[in-house]
Design an enzyme around this catalytic site. Structure first.
Site, short mmCIF file in Angstrom:
data_model
loop_
_atom_site.label_atom_id
_atom_site.label_comp_id
_atom_site.label_asym_id
_atom_site.label_seq_id
_atom_site.Cartn_x
_atom_site.Cartn_y
_atom_site.Cartn_z
N CYS A 187 1.15 -1.18 0.24
CA CYS A 187 0.38 0.24 0.32
C CYS A 187 1.08 1.18 0.80
O CYS A 187 1.56 1.55 1.03
CB CYS A 187 -0.94 0.28 1.66
SG CYS A 187 -2.03 1.62 1.76
N CYS A 197 3.49 -8.78 2.86
CA CYS A 197 3.68 -9.64 2.41
C CYS A 197 2.93 -9.76 0.81
O CYS A 197 2.23 -9.66 0.43
CB CYS A 197 4.33 -11.48 2.50
SG CYS A 197 3.18 -12.44 2.65
N CYS A 215 0.57 -12.29 0.50
CA CYS A 215 -0.95 -11.74 0.96
C CYS A 215 -1.73 -10.87 -0.09
O CYS A 215 -2.76 -10.64 -0.20
CB CYS A 215 -0.98 -11.33 2.53
SG CYS A 215 -0.54 -12.91 3.08
N LYS A 225 51.21 -26.91 33.96
CA LYS A 225 50.15 -28.11 33.99
C LYS A 225 48.90 -28.46 33.73
O LYS A 225 48.99 -29.18 33.06
CB LYS A 225 49.17 -28.14 35.63
CG LYS A 225 49.97 -28.24 37.36
CD LYS A 225 49.35 -28.15 38.03
CE LYS A 225 49.84 -28.28 39.65
NZ LYS A 225 48.81 -28.25 40.47
N GLU A 226 48.85 -27.69 32.48
CA GLU A 226 47.68 -27.63 31.65
C GLU A 226 49.08 -26.99 30.21
O GLU A 226 48.41 -25.15 30.04
CB GLU A 226 46.65 -27.02 31.46
CG GLU A 226 45.76 -27.36 32.87
CD GLU A 226 44.63 -26.88 33.52
OE1 GLU A 226 43.63 -26.70 33.34
OE2 GLU A 226 44.58 -25.24 32.79
N ASP A 274 41.91 -18.64 34.37
CA ASP A 274 42.07 -18.07 36.03
C ASP A 274 43.33 -18.02 37.21
O ASP A 274 43.06 -17.36 38.06
CB ASP A 274 41.24 -19.31 36.54
CG ASP A 274 39.65 -18.97 38.16
OD1 ASP A 274 39.35 -17.11 37.45
OD2 ASP A 274 39.51 -19.15 38.73
N ASP A 304 29.56 -29.71 37.37
CA ASP A 304 28.82 -29.84 36.35
C ASP A 304 27.22 -31.18 36.02
O ASP A 304 26.21 -31.02 35.92
CB ASP A 304 29.40 -31.19 35.75
CG ASP A 304 30.51 -32.01 36.33
OD1 ASP A 304 30.46 -32.19 36.99
OD2 ASP A 304 31.14 -32.61 35.35
#
Length: 1090
Positions: free
Chosen positions: A58, A66, A69, A375-376, A405, A791
């Site tokens: 319009c 849409c 329609c 350690k990691e 951390d 967890d």
């Protein structure tokens, strides 16, 4: 304010905000939230025209409608705008209808008057085109190929004579069958738009219902309230009947209802359940019931036949056996309905990745947690990050957050090197689609990489990339060697600024965006996923809650920066082994039918670097391939700490969406007063319960609108502030208005109007050490505190809120990690898990008494009870493993003389136990070797780690005493699996070693006693020997690990040599063949033989 890629550090409590380490290239940008217009009639997204502008129906009021329609309204409706009632004008590309004004000049005559070739008049061709267009109505405005027009371009009268219509079983005799009109009701939305009849079927006996196009639709019942209710009911029934169309084609004979809707592949379910075949599961269930019957008969015999001369031993054995039976029931019945699942990645792409449009896949924030880089190893963490950055997923939808951390500068520098190497590694992975995408594991594969790759460019680039990776490893290892010796004044950054994390217990929060900001792209100029370093603030006197606290800090800071609706958490040593892992999870999370109730998708843990025999059951195959499949058939698997994709809203402590149940049917045959009397008490009880539930769930009620956050944030509506006052938000989530706004955005995204400066300030604020004080963090929101195994507790709380989880096992393992393979490290790992279970058992969150009246299913509760009470089994197991040695040393036994009935009971019990295990291995796909290793380590861990965890947990919870067991390395070797032979002394080795020694001594004493007493004593000896050997065989891996590397003799030879030497020594002493019989002095016995 722009960070320009600098490290942001600060403390909200101390009002500090510092920018360090300038980099003029990189800078942080805010996230823009994209949104399109929605049709106000059908709910579809309004298409974009070729010139990039949205479709406008319009021109007077621009009411959003849409194109389908609009065309339907012009063809079958009142041809006017629903809002301003202005008559619609014809838009270029749409067919002309009666009443349109004459148009001057050249126009699209083919579309206006439907000028087409004769081949398009074929009814099968037209029906196929109409079905395709209806099922793909929301794929945007694409140019038609091959000159085929969509249904919107066909006039109603021109197609009416060709296509039979769905007519609801009525016919207007006044209109001939050649005047049918095509009716496409506007209630069909984008995701559920179906066509009930794909092709004309001349065999249909149902007469069509003719409709006069000149009549108003209201004459046929359309447009009224009753019609809308009828259509909604029909739509609901159709959705319930929706079935999957197979890839091979559509065969209507396979379905019970011939009128079921057919979907194209992009709208079919994204996953499906695969129940275990009845030929495998039904015998398994039958043998479980038979085992219950045998157990009842067994305990009936055991209790009614005590052993009077060994009453204490008998009583202890019966108590232990009863506890074993209870533990077995708790572990067995959650495996009653195991299932498997299958995903369809191609359908996911068809639904959410449409050609020519941006991807509609949901964003994912990925969390990697690390603490101590010594350690990691940083190289392992770097490989995990690289596998995340190169995942097969839209780059603008992925953000990787690394939580340090330990505030280690080594981790920070390693991530800086990783981000630079990722600019080369990521395009290489995506260009050649390699797997896995962690370079360490990719280059270490013992496969011929040239077998399927014949492109010379691949060979050349692979060799160059391997050289680049080797140089990258040298740089990372150089950083590690430099970090071994910390300077006295602490670490300093390149610009001379002291590293803020020099004191790991007292430092500000730190945030650094390495990738994902403007100016940082890969070597081919493509965008890269975000990589963000986060180290939360730590101060003395605060409880930081270890890993759970770090994960909650990541949840908050990611909500401020990217706020993806889904989260994936992995340990630093778990890399993505399958680049499509995120897509596998999205097949469940983004499923429009069942996805809204899924809180997380758990993947199994798989491991690299484990020896072929898996001596200490590190793979844990029985748990991941049997127990977890059983839980998936109830309410979902438990959360195991890594390799899990979460729904962010579930982590916020919200309840799962509840599906409204239809009103229950009641019987009308009873008198009204009878129904009132029967139901009055029930209504009172329900009313009181509902009031209590409303009070308890008022805070957890999810609100999907943005309201009443704070006046300083733009774009936040304050109209619905009465639903949940701001003070309740702050009590639940903390005093961050930006974070609170993000929690109300179900689909993610950053709140509108938030500037970069406010985002950075809030990001530092939400990771401050005092942010969680007097909030629900760790209690009802995020990872739950109170146990080292956060967890299990976190997943348990989600299931109590009514959510369900999903277990996904792709053909290629999604994640792989490293496991401790030597005995001492493995025992300490099991100790930590068992300690967490004891802490949950002694807390208010124990599943035995917590969570009743909520969404937790009974069998799911059984599994959680089994997961927290299993350390208690250590005491009965220790006693039961000691009893055989005691019986052999004392000559007594826990069972009286066995009759035929008793022998039949014992044999039946052993048979059903064996058959249950065999059937479990069959439907779970577990080998007998893995099952046997699991049984052996159940005994080893039960008498060591579980026992220590039980006493340590009691001391910690009841007396507040923390006890730690240290591991001391005694030596090691180089080479493959060298860590397997590394012996580390720990006090956890004492109980199993003691059991092993006393049982070996018991066997020696029992055999020697039988030799001394003659033939008649061998019969009772076999029962005692059987149980003693059962204990020794189960402890054999422990003995093998205790003896270290087999340099000289195999362990089994050493064990049997000691055993046989002891037996032969006793026989030597008994027979004594070299002593002359004549030298023996005979004494008179004193009896009168005459």
């Amino acid at each position: 304010m722009d960070t320009k890629g600098r490290l942001v550090a600060g403390s909200h409590n101390r009002n500090e905000f510092v920018l360090i380490n300038a980099d003029e290239i990189a800078r942080v940008t805010s996230v823009k939230e994209l949104s399109g217009q929605i049709c106000q009639i059908c709910g579809d997204e309004i298409e974009i025209s070729l010139d990039g502008e949205p479709f406008v129906a319009c021109n007077e009021c621009a009411f959003p409608v849409c194109r389908p329609c609009y065309e339907y309204e012009r063809r079958e409706g009142n041809q006017a705008c629903p809002q301003c009632k202005t008559r619609y004008k014809r838009i270029k590309g749409c067919p002309r209808v009666e009443g349109d004004e004459e148009e001057d000049g050249a126009d699209d005559l083919e579309n206006e008057f439907d000028i087409a070739s004769q081949d398009r008049r074929d009814p099968h061709h037209i029906a196929a085109v109409m079905l395709s267009a209806r099922l793909n109505i929301n794929r945007g405005s694409q140019p038609h190929v091959s000159g085929i027009s969509t249904p919107a371009e066909f006039d109603a009268a021109s197609v009416a004579t060709e296509i039979p219509l769905l007519t609801y079983g009525e016919e207007d005799a006044g209109i001939s069958s050649d005047k049918h009109a095509l009716i496409v009701p506007p209630f069909m939305s984008c995701g559920k738009r179906v066509h009930p009849m794909p092709v004309p079927d001349p065999s249909l006996t149902l007469p069509p219902r003719p409709m006069d196009p000149k009549k108003d639709l209201a004459d046929y019942g359309y447009g009224t309230v009753a019609w809308k209710e009828r259509m909604e009911d029909w739509k609901r029934k159709q959705n319930e009947k929706l079935q999957v169309v197979k890839h091979e084609g559509y065969n209507r004979d396979e379905f019970e209802d011939p009128d079921l809707p057919v979907m194209d592949e992009g709208r079919q379910p994204l996953s499906r359940k695969l129940p275990i075949p009845s030929s495998k599961i039904n015998p398994y269930r039958l043998i479980i019931l038979l085992r219950l019957v045998v157990l009842v008969l067994f305990f009936h015999y055991r209790i009614l036949h005590p052993v009077n001369d060994a009453y204490v031993l008998w009583l202890l054995s019966v108590i232990c056996e009863i506890w074993f039976a209870v533990s077995w029931i708790l572990d067995q019945f959650p495996k009653w309905c195991p299932i498997e699942r299958e995903t369809y990645l191609d359908r996911l792409s068809l639904r959410y990745e449409k050609e020519g449009k941006p991807s509609d896949l949901a964003s994912v924030d990925i969390f990697v947690s690390t603490v101590d880089p010594l350690k990691e190893p940083p190289l392992i963490t770097a490989n995990t990050v690289l596998s995340i950055l190169s995942v097969d997923y839209p780059v603008d939808k992925v953000a990787c957050y690394v939580s340090d951390d330990g505030a280690a500068m080594l981790t920070f520098e390693a991530l800086s090197e990783t981000s630079e190497f990722a600019r080369k590694w990521v395009p290489f992975c995506k260009k050649f689609s390699i797997e896995p995408r962690a370079p360490e594991w990719y280059f270490s594969q013992k496969v011929d990489y040239l077998r399927d790759k014949v492109d010379p460019a691949f060979v050349r680039e692979r060799r160059a990339m391997k050289r680049e990776y080797e140089e990258f490893k040298v740089r990372i290892n150089g950083l590690v060697s430099t970090a071994q010796k910390v300077p006295e004044e602490g670490w300093t950054m390149q610009d001379g600024t002291p590293w803020p994390g020099n004191n790991i217990r007292d430092h500000p929060g730190m945030i650094q965006v390495f990738l994902g900001h403007d100016g940082v792209r890969d070597i081919e100029g493509n965008e890269l996923p975000r990589l963000i370093y986060v180290s939360r603030e730590k101060r003395p006197g605060f409880d930081h809650h270890k890993k759970a606290g770090a994960m909650n800090a990541l949840v908050r800071v990611s909500a401020i920066i990217s706020n993806a609706p889904f989260l994936l958490n992995v340990d630093c040593d778990h890399y993505i082994n399958n680049s499509k892992a995120l897509r596998e999870a999205m097949c469940f999370m983004m499923d429009p039918i069942s996805g809204k109730k899924i809180c997380y998708v758990q993947f199994p843990q798989r491991f690299d670097g484990i020896d072929r025999h898996d001596r200490y059951s590190n793979r844990n195959v029985v748990f991941f391939d049997i127990n977890m499949k059983g839980l998936d058939g109830i309410q979902g698997p438990i959360y195991v700490g890594t390799g899990c994709v979460f729904r962010r809203q579930a982590l916020y402590g919200y309840d799962a969406p509840v599906k409204k149940k239809p009103p229950r049917r009641t019987c009308n045959c009873l008198p009204k007063w009878c129904c009132c009397c029967c139901c009055r008490s029930k209504k009172k009880n329900k009313k009181s319960k509902s009031n209590d539930n409303k009070k308890n769930k008022e805070v957890t009620k999810q609100i999907y609108a943005l309201e009443n956050i704070e006046e300083g944030i733009e774009g936040i509506d304050n109209e619905k502030s009465s639903l949940m006052p701001q003070i309740k938000f702050e009590k639940k989530f903390g005093q961050s208005p930006v974070f609170i706004a993000s929690t109300l955005m179900e689909d993610g995204g950053v709140p509108k109007g938030a500037t970069t400066a406010s985002l950075l300030k809030e990001a530092i604020h939400v990771i401050s050490c005092g942010y969680e004080d007097k909030t629900d963090w760790g209690k009802e929101v995020g990872w739950i505190y109170g146990s080292v195994t956060e967890d299990i507790l976190t997943g348990f709380k989600m299931h109590c809120h009514g959510w369900r989880s999903v277990y996904c096992i792709p053909k290629r393992p999604a994640f792989k990690g490293s496991a401790p393979i030597n005995l001492s490290d493995r025992l300490h790992q099991v100790l930590r898990w068992a300690l967490g279970s004891v802490e949950i058992f002694l807390s208010r969150h124990c599943p035995i008494w917590y969570g009743y009246g909520c969404g937790l299913k009974p069998l799911e509760r059984f599994s959680y009870i089994a997961s927290v009470v299993y350390p208690l089994t250590s005491i009965p197991l220790l006693i039961y493993c000691t009893l055989p040695a005691v019986c052999l040393l004392t000559g007594k036994f826990i069972v009286p003389e066995i009759s035929n009935y008793a022998s039949l009971l014992f044999m039946s019990l052993f048979v059903v136990i064996a058959v249950t295990s065999i059937l479990e291995m069959q439907w779970g796909g577990v080998g007998i070797h893995d099952w046997w290793r699991n049984e052996q380590f159940w005994v080893i861990g039960g008498v060591s780690s579980h026992l220590f965890a039980l006493f340590q947990g009691l001391l910690k919870v009841l007396a507040g005493v923390n006890t730690n067991f240290t591991v001391t390395s005694k030596g090691g070797d180089d080479g493959e699996f060298s860590e397997l032979y590394l012996f580390k002394w720990t006090s956890l080795l004492i109980p199993p070693m003691t059991l092993l020694i006393i049982n070996v001594i018991g066997v020696i004493v029992g055999v020697s006693d039988a030799i001394s007493n003659g033939y008649d004593s061998w019969g009772p000896l076999f029962g005692r020997l059987f149980f003693a050997i059962w204990v020794i065989v189960h402890l054999y891996p422990f003995l093998k690990g205790l003896m270290g590397k087999q340099d000289r003799l195999p362990t089994i030879i050493v064990v049997w040599s000691i055993l046989l030497a002891s037996i032969l020594s006793l026989l030597w002493a008994r027979v004594n063949p070299f002593v002359s019989k004549g030298d023996i002095v005979l004494e008179v016995c004193g009896l009168d033989c005459d």
